[in-house]
Design a protein around this motif. Structure first.
Motif, mmCIF file in Angstrom:
data_model
loop_
_atom_site.group_PDB
_atom_site.id
_atom_site.type_symbol
_atom_site.label_atom_id
_atom_site.label_comp_id
_atom_site.label_asym_id
_atom_site.label_seq_id
_atom_site.Cartn_x
_atom_site.Cartn_y
_atom_site.Cartn_z
ATOM 1 N N LEU A 1 22.088 35.438 41.685
ATOM 2 C CA LEU A 1 20.846 34.916 41.753
ATOM 3 C C LEU A 1 21.296 33.439 40.582
ATOM 4 O O LEU A 1 20.822 32.320 41.049
ATOM 5 N N CYS A 2 22.191 33.590 39.729
ATOM 6 C CA CYS A 2 22.744 32.359 39.115
ATOM 7 C C CYS A 2 23.267 31.532 40.145
ATOM 8 O O CYS A 2 23.148 30.129 39.867
ATOM 9 N N GLU A 3 24.023 31.976 41.014
ATOM 10 C CA GLU A 3 24.785 30.825 42.139
ATOM 11 C C GLU A 3 23.671 30.333 42.938
ATOM 12 O O GLU A 3 23.701 28.964 43.218
ATOM 13 N N LEU A 4 22.708 30.794 43.367
ATOM 14 C CA LEU A 4 21.767 30.396 43.890
ATOM 15 C C LEU A 4 20.814 29.303 43.133
ATOM 16 O O LEU A 4 20.512 28.369 43.765
ATOM 17 N N ILE A 5 20.486 29.649 41.919
ATOM 18 C CA ILE A 5 19.889 28.579 41.167
ATOM 19 C C ILE A 5 20.780 27.389 41.111
ATOM 20 O O ILE A 5 20.225 26.150 41.143
ATOM 21 N N ILE A 6 22.116 27.527 40.731
ATOM 22 C CA ILE A 6 22.851 26.424 40.729
ATOM 23 C C ILE A 6 22.921 25.391 42.127
ATOM 24 O O ILE A 6 22.824 24.342 42.146
ATOM 25 N N LEU A 7 22.766 26.375 43.140
ATOM 26 C CA LEU A 7 22.749 25.690 44.401
ATOM 27 C C LEU A 7 21.651 24.805 44.634
ATOM 28 O O LEU A 7 21.742 23.805 45.301
ATOM 29 N N PRO B 1 18.207 20.223 41.550
ATOM 30 C CA PRO B 1 18.406 18.715 42.252
ATOM 31 C C PRO B 1 19.424 17.839 41.508
ATOM 32 O O PRO B 1 19.527 16.659 41.839
ATOM 33 N N PHE B 2 20.068 18.362 40.780
ATOM 34 C CA PHE B 2 21.239 17.428 39.957
ATOM 35 C C PHE B 2 22.522 18.281 39.838
ATOM 36 O O PHE B 2 22.480 19.578 40.104
ATOM 37 N N PRO B 3 23.445 17.436 39.742
ATOM 38 C CA PRO B 3 25.051 18.178 39.743
ATOM 39 C C PRO B 3 25.145 18.785 38.383
ATOM 40 O O PRO B 3 25.277 18.023 37.289
ATOM 41 N N ILE B 4 25.310 20.206 38.371
ATOM 42 C CA ILE B 4 25.532 20.770 37.048
ATOM 43 C C ILE B 4 26.743 20.516 36.457
ATOM 44 O O ILE B 4 26.897 20.432 35.206
ATOM 45 N N LEU B 5 27.736 20.075 37.211
ATOM 46 C CA LEU B 5 29.268 19.718 36.690
ATOM 47 C C LEU B 5 29.129 18.560 35.948
ATOM 48 O O LEU B 5 30.016 18.245 35.124
ATOM 49 N N SER B 6 28.258 17.703 36.159
ATOM 50 C CA SER B 6 28.029 16.340 35.405
ATOM 51 C C SER B 6 27.740 16.550 34.090
ATOM 52 O O SER B 6 27.962 15.558 33.313
#
Length: 126
Positions: free
Chosen positions: A9-15, A18-23
């Motif tokens: 579920l967490c990976e799906l949310i990150i996927l 609409p914005f890059p989470i790593l930024s």
């Protein structure tokens, strides 16, 4: 099971964000992880290994590490291999596998697994 579903579920949310989470993760976080991994590997491979190998092998390990730092990975590893071959030709004790094998388990002997009612299993055999 629940941990797997939460992770998916967490990976799906990150996927689907609409914005890059790593930024939003600071760069020093990744740098500090690399430093931590480097220190751990150096401690394990340059300090703890000294108790498991012969003194000649330990010297070759330290020289190989130094050569990798000085001339680069490829030539440093090549220098370590050449030093090992030269040391073995010179008759140094470089941990011959025949001498370090446990006498109760000769190389190539089949092992018995306790969960298989004492039947011999040749691991890796075809």
């Amino acid at each position: 099971r629940l941990a797997g579903f939460v992770l998916a579920l967490c990976e799906l949310i990150i996927l689907v964000l609409p914005f890059p989470i790593l930024s939003y993760i600071p760069n020093f976080f990744f740098g500090s992880m690399l430093v931590m991994i480097c220190i751990d590997l150096m401690y394990e491979w340059l300090w703890l290994v000294r108790l498991k190998i012969t003194p000649a092998e330990y010297v070759i390990c330290l020289i190989s590490f130094s050569m990798i730092q000085i001339v680069g990975v490829e030539y440093g590893i090549l220098a370590g291999v050449l030093l090992y071959v030269a040391g073995s030709k010179a008759g140094l004790d470089l941990g011959d596998p025949k001498l370090t094998a446990r006498p109760e388990e000769p190389v190539g002997q089949s092992e018995t697994r306790p969960d298989n009612e004492g039947k011999d299993n040749n691991y890796g055999a075809i």
